[in-house]
Design an enzyme around this catalytic site. Structure first.
Site, PDB file in Angstrom:
ATOM      1  N   HIS A  65       6.057   6.346  -2.501  1.00 26.16           N
ATOM      2  CA  HIS A  65       7.285   6.902  -2.572  1.00 26.16           C
ATOM      3  C   HIS A  65       7.450   8.697  -3.225  1.00 26.16           C
ATOM      4  O   HIS A  65       8.324   8.833  -2.433  1.00 26.16           O
ATOM      5  CB  HIS A  65       7.978   5.816  -4.246  1.00 26.16           C
ATOM      6  CG  HIS A  65       8.189   4.414  -3.594  1.00 26.16           C
ATOM      7  ND1 HIS A  65       7.763   3.760  -5.019  1.00 26.16           N
ATOM      8  CD2 HIS A  65       8.089   3.500  -2.831  1.00 26.16           C
ATOM      9  CE1 HIS A  65       7.808   2.832  -4.737  1.00 26.16           C
ATOM     10  NE2 HIS A  65       8.306   2.823  -3.080  1.00 26.16           N
ATOM     11  N   CYS A  73       0.925  -1.270   0.506  1.00 25.28           N
ATOM     12  CA  CYS A  73      -0.487  -0.104  -0.035  1.00 25.28           C
ATOM     13  C   CYS A  73       0.880   0.899  -0.399  1.00 25.28           C
ATOM     14  O   CYS A  73       2.507   1.184   0.203  1.00 25.28           O
ATOM     15  CB  CYS A  73      -0.968  -0.077   0.751  1.00 25.28           C
ATOM     16  SG  CYS A  73       0.142   0.388   2.728  1.00 25.28           S
ATOM     17  N   ARG A  78      11.131  -4.748   7.066  1.00 29.74           N
ATOM     18  CA  ARG A  78      12.209  -4.533   5.548  1.00 29.74           C
ATOM     19  C   ARG A  78      13.395  -4.767   6.362  1.00 29.74           C
ATOM     20  O   ARG A  78      13.912  -3.906   7.457  1.00 29.74           O
ATOM     21  CB  ARG A  78      11.330  -2.886   4.843  1.00 29.74           C
ATOM     22  CG  ARG A  78      12.400  -3.283   3.974  1.00 29.74           C
ATOM     23  CD  ARG A  78      11.374  -1.841   2.616  1.00 29.74           C
ATOM     24  NE  ARG A  78      12.024  -1.315   1.778  1.00 29.74           N
ATOM     25  CZ  ARG A  78      13.251  -0.249   1.889  1.00 29.74           C
ATOM     26  NH1 ARG A  78      12.871   0.207   3.004  1.00 29.74           N
ATOM     27  NH2 ARG A  78      13.913  -0.020   1.094  1.00 29.74           N
ATOM     28  N   ALA A 106       2.982   1.810   2.998  1.00 28.14           N
ATOM     29  CA  ALA A 106       3.701   1.099   3.065  1.00 28.14           C
ATOM     30  C   ALA A 106       4.883   1.838   1.991  1.00 28.14           C
ATOM     31  O   ALA A 106       6.541   2.249   3.194  1.00 28.14           O
ATOM     32  CB  ALA A 106       4.080  -0.129   2.365  1.00 28.14           C
TER      33      ALA A 106
END
Ligand code: CFM
Length: 535
Positions: free
Chosen positions: A187, A54, A88, A57
């Site tokens: 991002h 998503c 991660r 994330a």
């Protein structure tokens, strides 16, 4: 090898007509010469079992996650934080034991039902005050989750108010999970906020003669440590890394670098572009996945600076590192040559890792990204032709102006001069031009498609993530995780290449894959005898 067009048709046949029509556009039988178009960065069809993540994330986990000295406070229910907590594998190395490192912590406002009903802003303020009282950080980032967006809590207003109250950098991210079609939107949101709130604050020119930013490197499995080692040896100073093994001070200083080298184009091209627009710092695409690719990228950076001493050092380091790389490669290649791989991962690795497989004589017959855009497949030249749909319009496009006082006219002149001699700036060719004719490229692959590929191609190795791992391995095919590296790594740079060859060798040639069938699958008839006594 099966015909990719046949495989594609077989896969599509099972779908309802509307779904088949849509999926067909995301599946391309590659012809590197043809300039084909692929459908990417569009909504996943509900029910198809995607591997995407998503927006939250992509923002909180991917871009901001590896920065050690900012408190990443998640405003939302605890599940969003629990899932994102250390899942991660980005590592970090604080300069001293006393240095701030919040990465092992998990900060959340832990919203409850009553906060959803009556609003969560008060709770968020309390959480910020509490985090500040305990840790005294220099910065706090506040991340919105889906419910926060739905009820309309204003994380930006709260952040601003708290910044005034506490006197540290506090800023929010509207990165609600549903905000975009995948983590890619996250991002972009992260890039915008970092650029808006941090980049350009510290003008001090630090480091040596050759100063670069490394963009889109996230220190998974220690990749950044290996790259830092190499840069150190050749005498290149890293002004900033976005964001593997990074600190926010580096971000504030990034505009003082002489060049930005972009690894993962998908996640960070926005900052590369904005750094150039506002400050005149040019960018180039590099790739440090693969020993040959590493050598090529180092040479490209050296060519930019055009300094004989640097060039000599780069050549010396390559000459020193390659014999060991080649020795291991030759041994592994004997066992891996001719084998086939498939990779479906993220927004850059499905391309970069093909290099490493090529080095050990393997070829990639099918590959795709989860959430990349058309430019990552087809090359940046398609950018002007990409239709901006409602989902992309949802994400803020920062208006960046040239900042005259800090603008690097010298670098712009350098870029113009080098471009004339054929040096390539601001460009990325994408995955498809580098893949073989007849290979099958699939965007946002579904579970059904994955299983069909395995059935038809019977690959020797499948590269993806934890969500696919055990399903694929139950088919008797090893799966290499290219997100977490299966807890191995580093795989970047020279030492990384060696690690990768060895790990792939181990997976390909493990005898365990021959034992995957239970005895009764080979001999379905069970024979036995029973003893019976009558009293
Ligand atoms: Fe870039 Fe990444 Fe990737 Fe990515 Fe990611 Fe990742 Fe990835 Mo997992 S930033 S696009 S959002 S290289 S977390 S470090 S491995 S999907 S291919």
């Amino acid at each position: 090898m099966p015909d990719a067009e046949d495989v594609k048709q077989e896969i599509l046949q099972k779908y309802p007509a509307k779904v088949a029509k849509k999926r067909a556009k995301s599946m391309v039988v590659n012809d590197p010469e043809a300039g084909q178009e692929i459908q990417a960065n569009v909504r996943t069809i509900p029910g198809i079992i995607t591997q995407r993540g998503c927006t939250y994330a992509g923002c909180k986990g991917v871009v901001l996650g590896p920065t050690r000295d900012i408190i990443n406070l998640v405003h939302g229910p605890i599940g969003c934080s629990f899932y994102a907590w250390l899942t991660r594998r980005n590592q970090t190395k604080p300069p001293t034991e006393q240095s701030e490192n919040f990465m092992t912590y998990c900060f959340s406002t832990d919203m409850q039902d009553s906060n959803i009903v009556f609003g969560g802003e008060l709770k968020l303020k309390e959480a910020i005050r509490e985090a500040y009282a305990i840790f005294k950080p220099k910065a706090i980032g506040v991340f919105s989750t889906c419910p926060v967006g739905l009820i309309g809590d204003d994380v930006h207003a709260v952040s601003k108010e708290m910044q005034e109250e506490l006197g540290i950098k506090i800023f929010g991210f509207s990165c609600e999970g549903y905000k975009g079609v995948s983590q890619s939107a996250g991002h972009h949101i992260a890039n915008n906020q970092i650029f808006k709130h941090l980049v350009g604050l510290d003008d001090e020119v630090k480091g040596g003669k050759f100063r670069i930013n490394l963009l889109g490197e996230y220190n998974i499995g220690g990749d950044a440590f290996e790259l830092e080692r190499i840069f150190d040896e050749v005498g290149i100073s890293l002004v900033s890394t976005f964001s593997g093994n990074s600190s926010i001070d580096q971000f504030t200083n990034a505009h003082t670098a002489d060049l930005s080298a972009v690894m993962c184009h998908r996640s960070i091209n926005y900052i590369a572009e904005m750094l150039e627009k506002k400050y005149g710092v040019p960018w180039i695409k590099v790739n440090f996945i693969g020993a040959e690719a590493t050598a090529k990228s180092l040479r490209k950076i050296a060519d930019y600076f055009g300094d004989t001493e640097l060039t000599a050092k780069v050549e010396a380091v390559i000459a020193k590192e390659m014999p060991e790389v080649n020795a291991i490669k030759d041994v592994v290649k004997k066992r891996s040559e001719g084998k086939i791989a498939m990779m479906f991962v993220g927004g850059s690795r499905a391309h970069h890792y093909q290099e490493l497989f090529n080095e050990i004589g393997m070829s990639t017959v099918s590959a795709g990204y989860e959430f990349a855009h058309r430019d990552d497949y087809e090359g940046r030249h398609v950018l002007p032709g990409i239709k901006v749909d409602a989902d992309s319009r949802n994400i803020e496009e920062l208006e960046v102006q040239k900042e005259d006082e800090k603008y690097r006219a010298d670098l712009v002149a350098k870029k113009t001069k080098l471009s004339e001699s054929g040096y390539r700036f601001s460009d990325y060719d994408g995955m498809m031009p580098e893949m073989k004719k007849g290979s099958l490229v699939i965007d946002d692959i579904s579970h059904w498609e994955t299983e069909k590929l395995i059935e038809y191609y019977k690959p020797d190795i499948f590269c993806a993530g934890i969500k696919e791992k055990y399903v694929v391995q139950k088919h008797g095919i090893p799966l290499k995780q290219l997100h977490s590296y299966d807890y191995g790594g580093p795989y970047a740079g020279f030492k990384g290449a060696i690690n990768f060859y060895k790990d792939i060798d181990m997976q390909l040639n493990s005898k365990v894959w021959k034992m995957i069938k239970a005895p009764w699958e080979n001999e379905p008839e069970l024979v036995g005898s029973v003893a019976y006594a009558e009293y």
